[in-house]
Design a protein around this motif. Sequence first.
Motif, short mmCIF file in Angstrom:
data_model
loop_
_atom_site.label_atom_id
_atom_site.label_comp_id
_atom_site.label_asym_id
_atom_site.label_seq_id
_atom_site.Cartn_x
_atom_site.Cartn_y
_atom_site.Cartn_z
N ALA A 233 -34.51 -32.12 -33.81
CA ALA A 233 -35.06 -31.22 -32.89
C ALA A 233 -34.01 -30.90 -31.61
CB ALA A 233 -36.21 -31.50 -32.38
N GLN A 234 -33.33 -32.11 -31.20
CA GLN A 234 -32.52 -32.05 -30.18
C GLN A 234 -31.19 -31.43 -30.70
OE1 GLN A 234 -32.31 -32.51 -26.74
NE2 GLN A 234 -30.23 -31.94 -27.14
N ALA A 235 -30.87 -31.54 -31.90
CA ALA A 235 -29.67 -30.79 -32.22
C ALA A 235 -29.88 -29.26 -32.40
CB ALA A 235 -29.22 -31.36 -33.82
N ALA A 236 -31.21 -28.96 -32.56
CA ALA A 236 -31.31 -27.58 -33.06
C ALA A 236 -31.41 -26.82 -31.65
CB ALA A 236 -32.87 -27.32 -33.55
N VAL A 237 -31.50 -27.41 -30.49
CA VAL A 237 -31.46 -26.79 -29.50
C VAL A 237 -30.19 -27.12 -28.41
CG1 VAL A 237 -33.92 -26.73 -29.25
CG2 VAL A 237 -32.81 -28.61 -27.91
N SER A 238 -29.30 -28.03 -28.90
CA SER A 238 -28.15 -28.37 -28.03
C SER A 238 -27.30 -27.12 -27.79
CB SER A 238 -27.33 -29.34 -29.06
OG SER A 238 -26.28 -29.77 -28.53
N PRO A 239 -26.73 -26.91 -26.71
CA PRO A 239 -26.40 -28.17 -25.91
C PRO A 239 -27.40 -28.15 -24.81
CG PRO A 239 -25.25 -26.12 -25.17
CD PRO A 239 -26.02 -25.81 -26.50
N ALA A 240 -28.69 -27.56 -24.67
CA ALA A 240 -29.82 -27.94 -23.98
C ALA A 240 -30.50 -29.04 -24.38
CB ALA A 240 -30.96 -26.77 -23.91
N VAL A 241 -31.16 -29.75 -23.41
CA VAL A 241 -31.84 -31.11 -23.92
C VAL A 241 -33.30 -30.95 -23.78
CG1 VAL A 241 -32.14 -33.50 -22.87
CG2 VAL A 241 -30.14 -32.50 -22.43
N LEU A 242 -33.99 -31.26 -24.91
CA LEU A 242 -35.29 -31.07 -25.36
C LEU A 242 -35.98 -32.48 -24.79
CD1 LEU A 242 -37.71 -29.38 -26.59
CD2 LEU A 242 -37.37 -30.85 -28.57
N VAL A 243 -37.08 -32.20 -23.69
CA VAL A 243 -38.04 -33.17 -23.26
C VAL A 243 -39.32 -32.96 -23.98
CG1 VAL A 243 -38.88 -34.19 -21.08
CG2 VAL A 243 -36.53 -33.13 -21.16
N PRO A 244 -39.57 -33.69 -25.04
CA PRO A 244 -41.00 -33.32 -25.87
C PRO A 244 -42.08 -33.62 -24.93
CG PRO A 244 -39.24 -34.31 -26.93
CD PRO A 244 -38.77 -34.50 -25.72
N THR A 245 -43.18 -32.77 -24.88
CA THR A 245 -44.18 -32.94 -24.34
C THR A 245 -45.58 -33.10 -25.33
OG1 THR A 245 -44.35 -30.54 -23.55
CG2 THR A 245 -43.48 -32.14 -21.96
N ASP A 246 -45.32 -32.40 -26.31
CA ASP A 246 -46.34 -32.35 -27.48
C ASP A 246 -45.67 -32.47 -29.03
OD1 ASP A 246 -49.16 -31.52 -26.10
OD2 ASP A 246 -47.52 -29.94 -25.50
N VAL A 247 -46.20 -33.47 -29.52
CA VAL A 247 -45.80 -33.88 -30.84
C VAL A 247 -46.93 -33.92 -31.87
CG1 VAL A 247 -44.38 -35.61 -32.31
CG2 VAL A 247 -44.02 -35.33 -29.70
N THR A 248 -46.83 -33.21 -32.95
CA THR A 248 -47.52 -33.37 -34.04
C THR A 248 -47.01 -33.55 -35.13
OG1 THR A 248 -47.18 -30.82 -34.80
CG2 THR A 248 -48.85 -31.21 -33.13
#
Length: 312
Positions: A233-248
Motif C-alpha cells: 500500500a505504501q509503494a502504491a502511493v509513494s512518494p506520499a506517506v500513507l498513515v493507515p487509520t482503517d484496516v480490513t
Amino acid sequence: MSPSAAPQLGWGRVAKELVHFHDEESVLVYGWARRGPREFTLAVEWPGSASGRRPDPVLAAQTVRQCGLAISHAEFGIPLDHQSLLWDLNYSIAPTLPVDGNGPLRLTVDLRCSPAKNGRGDRLLGAETMDFTVRQGGHAVMRAHSRSAWISPDVYRRLRGPYLSPAWGAWEVPPPVPAASVGCRSASEVVLAATDRPGAWLLRNDITNKAMFDHPVDHVPGLSLLGAAAQAAQAAVSPAVLVPTDVTTSFSRYVEFDAPCRLTSRVLPAAAGADGVGDVAGAGAVGQALVEVIGEQNGETAFRIGLRGLLD
C-alpha cells in the motif's frame, strides 16, 4: 486457569507461551482482570517508536492477536497445542496519539468475547468473535473486531497434510525492493520483491526477519501477510506517506512456502470500501487514500487487505 486465579492488571509480561512467541521481548501483554463472564481488561505496553507514529498496522494487529490468544488459553481453557484459524480482522486506529516523547507506551484493552457455536447452536471452545477497545488513559485510540476458530492437533494435521512440515528456510528468497519505496528504514525489513508488472510484487519469506518469523511455522503467518500488504500500500502511493487509520482483512486460504505469492494493489477513492469499526479519535474521518491489496498463490486468492488512511 480458573477465573479466580487470573492475574490482576499489572506490569509484568505474561508467559510468552500464552501469545505463541519464543522471544519474550516481543510480548505486549502485561496482565489482565476479568470484568464479567466474557469481558476482560488487559494491560499492554507498546515499544518505543523512532517515527513518532504509533501504532503501525502490524503492531495494532499484534496487540489484538496477543490479547485474544492470552485470554483464550488462560480463561477459556484452549490447550496450548491448538491452532488458531483467523477468518477476518478489522480495526480503526488513531493516526497520532497524545503522548510526550517516543518511549514505551502503556495502554489498557477492553475485550468483549462472544461464544463460538457450530451450525447446530452447540457451544465450541473459546470465542468466535472478539471486540477490542484500546485506550490511552480516557482516550480510545483503537477499536478492533476479529472472527476466528480453534483447531485441535489431530484436525490440523489432517487439514495441512503434506504442508505440515516444510523444510524451514529452504526456499529461495528474491532480492528486496528499495527500502524507502515501501516505508522501511533498512533492506532487512522489506518483505516485497519486484515483478515485471507495475503495482505487483512477490512476497519475500526471509526467516532472518524476526519481526515476521519469531519461530518456525508451517505457513506464512497472517501478520506477515498484513506487513506485506502495508508495504504494498505504501509503494502504491509513494512518494506520499500513507498513515493507515482503517484496516480490513479477509483470509480465505493458507499461504505456503513452496510457491510464489503475488501481491497486487489498486488505489481507490478514499470513501469507498467497507466501514471501519471506529469512533476512534482521528480515525474514521474521510481519508485521502484507500489501497486494496490482494494476495494470490497458485492462481487462487488467499487474502484481501484494505488500508485506508491519510497521506503526508
